[in-house]
Design an enzyme around this catalytic site. Structure first.
Site, mmCIF file in Angstrom:
data_model
loop_
_atom_site.group_PDB
_atom_site.id
_atom_site.type_symbol
_atom_site.label_atom_id
_atom_site.label_comp_id
_atom_site.label_asym_id
_atom_site.label_seq_id
_atom_site.Cartn_x
_atom_site.Cartn_y
_atom_site.Cartn_z
ATOM 1 N N CYS A 128 0.860 -1.176 0.000
ATOM 2 C CA CYS A 128 0.000 0.000 0.000
ATOM 3 C C CYS A 128 0.899 1.229 0.000
ATOM 4 O O CYS A 128 2.097 1.134 0.281
ATOM 5 C CB CYS A 128 -0.975 0.009 1.176
ATOM 6 N N SER A 129 0.319 2.386 -0.314
ATOM 7 C CA SER A 129 1.140 3.565 -0.591
ATOM 8 C C SER A 129 1.580 4.314 0.648
ATOM 9 O O SER A 129 2.674 4.858 0.695
ATOM 10 C CB SER A 129 0.397 4.516 -1.530
ATOM 11 N N THR A 130 0.725 4.393 1.664
ATOM 12 C CA THR A 130 1.020 5.246 2.817
ATOM 13 C C THR A 130 0.938 4.459 4.099
ATOM 14 O O THR A 130 0.322 3.385 4.168
ATOM 15 C CB THR A 130 0.035 6.425 2.896
ATOM 16 N N GLN A 176 -2.563 3.559 5.528
ATOM 17 C CA GLN A 176 -3.340 2.472 4.948
ATOM 18 C C GLN A 176 -2.953 1.139 5.585
ATOM 19 O O GLN A 176 -1.875 0.993 6.151
ATOM 20 C CB GLN A 176 -3.118 2.419 3.428
#
Length: 323
Positions: free
Chosen positions: A102-104, A107
């Site tokens: 996931c990106s961040t 999340q």
């Protein structure tokens, strides 16, 4: 092996026993191919927990019974070790390695973990990281590829599969996704997606490659649309005077109060108890001494810039007049 009469689950029990006995037992120390043994030296009535939990589909069982044809309660004797490799044409010839991303940091990865685990991939074979697709080098993804290549080198008869939840977990750049798929194919690895527009095994030939390139381009377009919509929203909010980020601790009114009272000789320490933060997590509290001094320093810089600019212009005019 002979099925026990009157036992409808005997075939399942024997299959369980075969899978369990492919593992060495960490408790009683028996080698693969043998049932567990008790402290008295007899064949144990149930397999020891640390042994059958190594089999993914039995990991949540409370106990696994030792089949009667293994002779529970009888003197223990070593069995025949199972073959090291499974047949290449069977379903067990597939070896899957999972990848979750996931990106961040805000999340969560748990939903991807659950989907990969439900697909039969144990947690110790799932590589995960929280990193943006804009970062070209992703350490855990590189580790997953390295592990897959090593497995393929030692077990060339097996089909090694890199499994992700959906295409976007690998990236959203069409060129990058297509190059990645080609890289996996070149190393004899297989790509699998559990969800999204192309669930299942990726077919690198014919229509499969065309569809993959098409949906990769769609994913890239979707990302650009989201980015443009976000920027437009931020720009519209800025035109209305709404800016992102935390509200300032020292407001303009508070700064005016500090400047006015300092001008009559009061110190920051004396002024601070009368200042109240109006918004944010610290609403209703007094600001820190450091916050007040930072606000004063920013104010001094703001005031000094026009003065310095005016002085510079005056100096330039005098220099030109002297010529």
């Amino acid at each position: 092996m002979v099925d026990l009469p009157g036992s409808p689950d005997s075939a399942t029990d024997l299959t369980d026993a075969d899978e369990v006995e492919r593992q060495p037992c960490p408790r009683c120390g028996v080698e693969p191919g043998s049932p567990c043994r008790s402290r008295s030296g007899a064949v144990a009535g149930t397999y020891h927990t640390g042994r059958f939990t190594k089999v993914a589909r039995l990991a949540k069982r409370l106990r696994v019974q030792t089949p009667a044809n293994r002779g529970p309660g009888q003197p223990w004797r070593p069995g025949t070790p199972p073959p090291e490799a499974l047949p290449a044409d069977g379903p067990s010839a597939d070896i899957r390695i999972g990848y979750a991303r996931c990106s961040t940091f805000t999340q969560e990865l748990q939903s991807q973990f659950d989907a990969l685990a439900a697909h039969g991939i144990p947690r110790d074979k799932i590589f995960s990281e929280k990193i943006s697709t804009r970062v070209r080098v992703r350490p855990q993804f590189e580790a997953a590829l390295t592990a897959a290549r090593q497995i393929k080198a030692h077990a060339p008869h097996c089909r090694v599969i890199i499994t992700v939840y959906e295409m976007k977990r690998l990236g959203r750049d069409a060129a990058e996704l297509t190059a990645l798929a080609d890289h996996l194919t070149a190393h004899g690895l297989v790509l699998e997606m559990l969800a999204g527009p192309l669930p299942g095994i990726y077919d690198p030939s014919g229509p499969g490659r065309i569809l993959f390139a098409f949906f990769a381009a769609m994913a890239e377009t979707e990302r650009e649309n989201i980015r443009e919509a976000t920027l437009e929203g931020l720009d519209a909010a800025a035109r209305k005077g709404k800016h992102g980020g935390r509200p300032p601790v020292i407001t303009d009114d508070m700064l005016h109060t500090v400047l006015r009272r300092r001008a009559v000789g009061e110190t920051v320490e004396q002024i601070r108890p009368d200042l109240i933060i109006p918004t944010g997590k610290r609403k209703g509290l007094n600001p820190s001494i450091a916050s007040i001094y930072r606000a004063l320093a920013d104010h001094d810089k703001t005031q000094a810039y026009p003065e310095a600019l005016a002085q510079a212009r005056a100096d330039l005019a005098a220099l030109q007049a002297g010529r």
